[in-house]
Design an enzyme around this catalytic site. Structure first.
Site, PDB file in Angstrom:
ATOM      1  CG  ASP A 128      -1.967   1.344   1.277  1.00  0.00           C
ATOM      2  OD1 ASP A 128      -2.239   1.486   0.806  1.00  0.00           O
ATOM      3  OD2 ASP A 128      -1.110   2.005   1.866  1.00  0.00           O
ATOM      4  CB  ALA A 164      -2.829   1.954  -2.367  1.00  0.00           C
ATOM      5  CG  ASP A 165      -3.630  -3.080   0.578  1.00  0.00           C
ATOM      6  OD1 ASP A 165      -3.495  -2.954  -0.645  1.00  0.00           O
ATOM      7  OD2 ASP A 165      -3.086  -2.381   1.577  1.00  0.00           O
ATOM      8  CG  PHE A 166     -10.611   0.633   1.091  1.00  0.00           C
ATOM      9  CD1 PHE A 166     -11.587   0.374   1.129  1.00  0.00           C
ATOM     10  CD2 PHE A 166     -11.452   1.658   0.619  1.00  0.00           C
ATOM     11  CE1 PHE A 166     -13.415   0.234   2.325  1.00  0.00           C
ATOM     12  CE2 PHE A 166     -12.851   1.776   0.249  1.00  0.00           C
ATOM     13  CZ  PHE A 166     -13.721   1.224   0.981  1.00  0.00           C
ATOM     14  N   GLY A 172      -9.789  -2.917  -3.689  1.00  0.00           N
ATOM     15  CA  GLY A 172     -10.208  -3.418  -3.188  1.00  0.00           C
ATOM     16  C   GLY A 172     -11.758  -3.317  -4.265  1.00  0.00           C
TER      17      GLY A 172
END
Length: 409
Positions: free
Chosen positions: A148, A180-182, A185
């Site tokens: 991230d 960034a991960d969220f 997703g």
């Protein structure tokens, strides 16, 4: 609508850490049956990303970290060693019965096991195969690893986040949570839903979805990157300041800070009235929003000196009465004690296999007239292996016992 929209959809989750597991979790929240495939004995690396760790019923540490717990509710965990041919066969048999597969291995890794998209589309032509990687399936950086913070930096997000240069603490800043991960997703979830719709209403065929954290983090900056691309102006870091009408920022009161957003000229005039300084509405420096933008530092200092004289509760009550968007800068305990948050049911409780009743955050998606599914706590490693092999693949006790004895599951 009488049921959750993805009821009857089966998702095979081969992912780890955060971005892709969040996508699988979102599909589970929407009613899908999600089967998480993990390596025997080790499982998802995020399980070990602590301390802190979830406490068991006796108060000791489990192997479950909050990072893992955040992205794996409403799933069943199966352990399969797909580095072995017998494990690969089990995964392919699960693929035959699945609608969606989500994975986040490095580009090319799953091809070694015959579990890449081109191989599995022969097993199930209707399969929606979603790959979530740092840089995408193609390009000069496609095989590079990353997490991230790398993508917050490379996307420009860190460069436009934080306090301005020259102020104490000024400089590029990572957001607290792994945004960034969220974002990746959520883009993955949207891609899967679109592919399911296209498959079931038009072609009948599956698809390969290519999601990159770098792409997603750039796209998530929306009007900031639009400003640069359209005008070649780079938006500066502005701390807590908003991006539209001013004043829009955090102001210190006697006891704490609050956020005030004046999104229109009328709200600005009302703000001046609430503060007991109507003359500021006609101050030549601040008459229009363009004036206030040109004098933003003087604006912040002028109004900040006034708000410091107010108790936050009194000022927030007056702002609410005047219809001016505002709110306290809450800590997490204050967030989850807020009556609105409690009313919306954003805290859910589920029975965890080791910890007993455990609180988690819930899905923000609501469907009128449809009850949320009873929440399933994130599973412990391999919690549902026997159950899934028996119910989904029809294996009897002797077959599952042999697989276990041979270290395949």
């Amino acid at each position: 609508m009488k049921r959750l929209p993805l009821t009857g959809i089966q998702v095979l989750d081969l992912s780890r850490i955060l971005a892709a597991p969040l996508a699988a979790q979102s599909l589970g929240d929407l009613g899908a049956e999600v089967i998480k495939v993990e390596r025997p004995g080790r499982g998802d690396e995020a399980r070990r990303w602590g301390p802190p760790f979830l406490k068991d019923r006796e108060g000791g540490d489990t192997r479950e970290s909050p990072m893992y717990l955040s992205a794996n509710r409403n799933k069943r965990s199966v352990t399969i060693d797909f580095a072995r041919p017998e494990g690969q066969d089990l995964v392919r048999r699960l693929v035959e019965k699945s609608d969606v597969l989500i994975e986040n291995y490095k580009v090319g890794d799953l091809e070694r096991y015959g579990l890449d998209y081109e191989s599995l589309r022969c097993v199930n032509p209707r399969l929606i195969y979603c790959s979530v990687t740092g840089f995408g399936q193609s390009g000069p950086s496609s095989k590079q690893p990353g997490y991230d913070t790398v993508f917050q930096a490379m996307s420009g997000l860190m460069a436009v986040t934080g306090l301005p240069d020259g102020e104490p603490g000024g400089g590029p800043m990572k957001t607290g949570p792994s945004l960034a991960d969220f974002m990746a997703g959520q883009f993955a979830t949207a891609g899967v839903l679109a592919a399911l719709y296209e498959r079931d209403t038009h072609s009948g065929e599956g698809a390969h979805i290519d999601i990159a954290l770098l792409d997603s983090t750039i796209a998530a900056q929306s009007h900031y990157v639009a400003t640069y691309l359209a005008t070649h102006n780079v938006p500066p870091r502005r701390g807590t300041e908003g991006n539209g009408g001013l004043p829009s920022q955090a102001f210190a009161c006697r006891d704490r800070s609050i956020i005030v957003i004046c999104g229109s000229e009328s709200q600005y005039r009302d703000f001046c009235e609430v503060l007991g300084h109507p003359e500021l509405a006609s101050d030549p420096r601040f008459v229009t929003n363009s004036d206030r933008l040109r004098h933003r530092r003087e604006l912040a200092a002028t109004f900040g000196a006034i708000t410091k004289q107010w108790p936050s509760a009194d000022l927030l009550a007056a702002l609410k009465s005047a219809g001016i968007p505002s709110g306290p800068v809450n800590t997490y305990p204050e967030v989850f004690a807020d009556p609105q948050v409690r009313h919306r049911g954003l805290t859910i409780t589920a029975e965890h296999a080791q910890a007993g009743p455990t609180n988690f955050y819930g899905s923000p998606i609501r469907f009128a007239g449809v009850a949320d599914r009873a929440p399933m706590a994130p599973p412990v490693l391999g919690q549902h292996t026997q159950e899934v092999l028996r119910e989904v693949l029809g294996l009897d006790h002797a077959a599952t016992a042999a697989l276990h004895a041979n270290g395949v599951v």
